[in-house]
Scaffold this motif. Sequence first.
Motif, PDB file in Angstrom:
ATOM      1  N   THR A  88       6.078  -4.118   4.982  1.00 41.89           N
ATOM      2  CA  THR A  88       4.718  -3.607   5.160  1.00 41.89           C
ATOM      3  C   THR A  88       3.677  -4.700   4.980  1.00 41.89           C
ATOM      4  O   THR A  88       2.565  -4.575   5.497  1.00 41.89           O
ATOM      5  N   HIS A  89       4.027  -5.759   4.219  1.00 41.74           N
ATOM      6  CA  HIS A  89       3.132  -6.906   4.046  1.00 41.74           C
ATOM      7  C   HIS A  89       3.889  -7.995   3.306  1.00 41.74           C
ATOM      8  O   HIS A  89       5.028  -7.794   2.901  1.00 41.74           O
ATOM      9  N   GLY A  90       3.239  -9.133   3.124  1.00 42.46           N
ATOM     10  CA  GLY A  90       3.947 -10.313   2.651  1.00 42.46           C
ATOM     11  C   GLY A  90       3.927 -10.574   1.166  1.00 42.46           C
ATOM     12  O   GLY A  90       4.378 -11.635   0.726  1.00 42.46           O
ATOM     13  N   HIS A  91       3.436  -9.656   0.343  1.00 41.71           N
ATOM     14  CA  HIS A  91       3.456  -9.892  -1.103  1.00 41.71           C
ATOM     15  C   HIS A  91       4.891 -10.042  -1.605  1.00 41.71           C
ATOM     16  O   HIS A  91       5.808  -9.412  -1.071  1.00 41.71           O
ATOM     17  N   PRO A  92       5.071 -10.847  -2.686  1.00 46.56           N
ATOM     18  CA  PRO A  92       6.434 -11.170  -3.123  1.00 46.56           C
ATOM     19  C   PRO A  92       7.283  -9.955  -3.489  1.00 46.56           C
ATOM     20  O   PRO A  92       8.499  -9.981  -3.267  1.00 46.56           O
ATOM     21  N   ASP A  93       6.691  -8.887  -4.038  1.00 47.62           N
ATOM     22  CA  ASP A  93       7.516  -7.729  -4.404  1.00 47.62           C
ATOM     23  C   ASP A  93       7.999  -6.957  -3.169  1.00 47.62           C
ATOM     24  O   ASP A  93       8.923  -6.154  -3.273  1.00 47.62           O
ATOM     25  N   HIS A  94       7.400  -7.208  -2.011  1.00 49.44           N
ATOM     26  CA  HIS A  94       7.792  -6.497  -0.788  1.00 49.44           C
ATOM     27  C   HIS A  94       8.681  -7.323   0.144  1.00 49.44           C
ATOM     28  O   HIS A  94       9.331  -6.763   1.016  1.00 49.44           O
ATOM     29  N   VAL A  95       8.677  -8.667  -0.046  1.00 46.98           N
ATOM     30  CA  VAL A  95       9.468  -9.531   0.861  1.00 46.98           C
ATOM     31  C   VAL A  95      10.425 -10.466   0.119  1.00 46.98           C
ATOM     32  O   VAL A  95      11.203 -11.170   0.754  1.00 46.98           O
ATOM     33  N   GLY A 184      -6.477  -6.006   4.754  1.00 46.73           N
ATOM     34  CA  GLY A 184      -7.357  -5.807   3.610  1.00 46.73           C
ATOM     35  C   GLY A 184      -6.639  -6.147   2.330  1.00 46.73           C
ATOM     36  O   GLY A 184      -7.015  -7.083   1.620  1.00 46.73           O
ATOM     37  N   HIS A 185      -5.594  -5.384   2.024  1.00 44.43           N
ATOM     38  CA  HIS A 185      -4.765  -5.721   0.859  1.00 44.43           C
ATOM     39  C   HIS A 185      -4.221  -7.144   1.029  1.00 44.43           C
ATOM     40  O   HIS A 185      -4.334  -7.980   0.124  1.00 44.43           O
ATOM     41  N   THR A 186      -3.641  -7.410   2.195  1.00 41.42           N
ATOM     42  CA  THR A 186      -3.346  -8.765   2.663  1.00 41.42           C
ATOM     43  C   THR A 186      -3.771  -8.804   4.137  1.00 41.42           C
ATOM     44  O   THR A 186      -3.961  -7.743   4.750  1.00 41.42           O
ATOM     45  N   GLY A 203       3.003   0.781   2.314  1.00 39.29           N
ATOM     46  CA  GLY A 203       3.033  -0.386   1.428  1.00 39.29           C
ATOM     47  C   GLY A 203       1.940  -0.251   0.388  1.00 39.29           C
ATOM     48  O   GLY A 203       1.904   0.728  -0.360  1.00 39.29           O
ATOM     49  N   ASP A 204       1.008  -1.232   0.372  1.00 38.42           N
ATOM     50  CA  ASP A 204      -0.113  -1.176  -0.561  1.00 38.42           C
ATOM     51  C   ASP A 204      -1.448  -1.047   0.173  1.00 38.42           C
ATOM     52  O   ASP A 204      -2.496  -1.424  -0.353  1.00 38.42           O
ATOM     53  N   ALA A 205      -1.435  -0.523   1.400  1.00 35.83           N
ATOM     54  CA  ALA A 205      -2.679  -0.361   2.166  1.00 35.83           C
ATOM     55  C   ALA A 205      -3.505   0.826   1.684  1.00 35.83           C
ATOM     56  O   ALA A 205      -4.686   0.927   2.000  1.00 35.83           O
TER      57      ALA A 205
HETATM   58 ZN   LIG Z   1       1.028  -5.791  -2.213  1.00 36.92          ZN
END
Ligand SMILES: [Zn+2]
Length: 336
Positions: A88-95, A184-186, A203-205
């Motif tokens: 859903t996005h590139g933050h470390p907890d998601h990728v 926005g979030h990323t 994700g975190d949107a």
């Molecule tokens: Zn995130």
Amino acid sequence: LTSDTFAGHPRGGQTSEERGIAVPVREVAGGIWSITVPLSPGVLSVYLVRGTSLALIDTGYLYTLPAIDTELRTLGLSFADVDLVLMTHGHPDHVGACAEIGGRRSLVHRDDLALLGGPAAHLASDLELSHVMRALDRDKEARTRERFVHDSVGAAVTGAEALDDGQVVDLGAGRRLTVVHTPGHTPGSAVLLAEPDGVAFTGDAVQAWGGRPGVLPLYADPVAYRASLDRIAELDPHTLALGHPYRWSGGGSTPDVIRTGPAARATLRESVTYAETARAAVARVLDSAPLTAAELAQRTIDELGAPYWTGGPGWEAASAQALLALAHSLGWRPAE
Ligand SMILES: [Zn+2]
């Protein structure tokens, strides 16, 4: 992988665990499952979507791989069954564990693609929380964070594919995922909308009141985050499948990551209300004397109050990211 791979698994019937993970594995809709695992601190939910191919949405960190593997096995699956890893996005907890999971294809929105470059890519990114910590003069915390990213994020992903807004990923058996770019979030945050189910993996949107007590909604670009909430509301998804159990008015002490019907609409509305309340609070605080970043964040958080900030031992640095970004967008520069 056959259609009865998932058969016999009780809907929502798993043992209780600590930290509010009442249901580690749950069927969200037919052939769509949430897997919820502990983070240190907090909780993360990743998702499985089955067509004729099996998609995993988001990966967790290296250290969450064993917990996800354990839950996959309760479904008669393993990481070897995963055809596609969509993020859903590139933050470390998601990728962070994408390379190690080893799906046949790895996909993330184009604007976060560079974050699949392993720990060094995260540490170099403007999004990285250690930069917020340093802006707040929390240098020791920043060094701890940098070590954590180094140890918890796996190898760079080779051959990752860029997703674009409007792209449709066909999983077969009549199930598809439509990419809706919601920055926005990323910059590369994207909602993956499962059709025909109407389940939106956000994700975190969509963060409502923030991830945990002491953590307010986190976003790098406040204007884009607010606009993306409108875009998601226009999709009018039947179900929101969140990346973390974001607090909201209906959640109590252990909010659910799955929000359906009225709960989905309320979560979106309350996310908008928070974003607008935070912007107004920052604008009021900026009317006073010149402020350092730490002073600006503290005064804004005091101003926000309940239900967003409910007191406690202190606020986490992550809470300041969006507030500092809001202040910058209103012309603030930190006092020396
Ligand atoms: Zn995130």
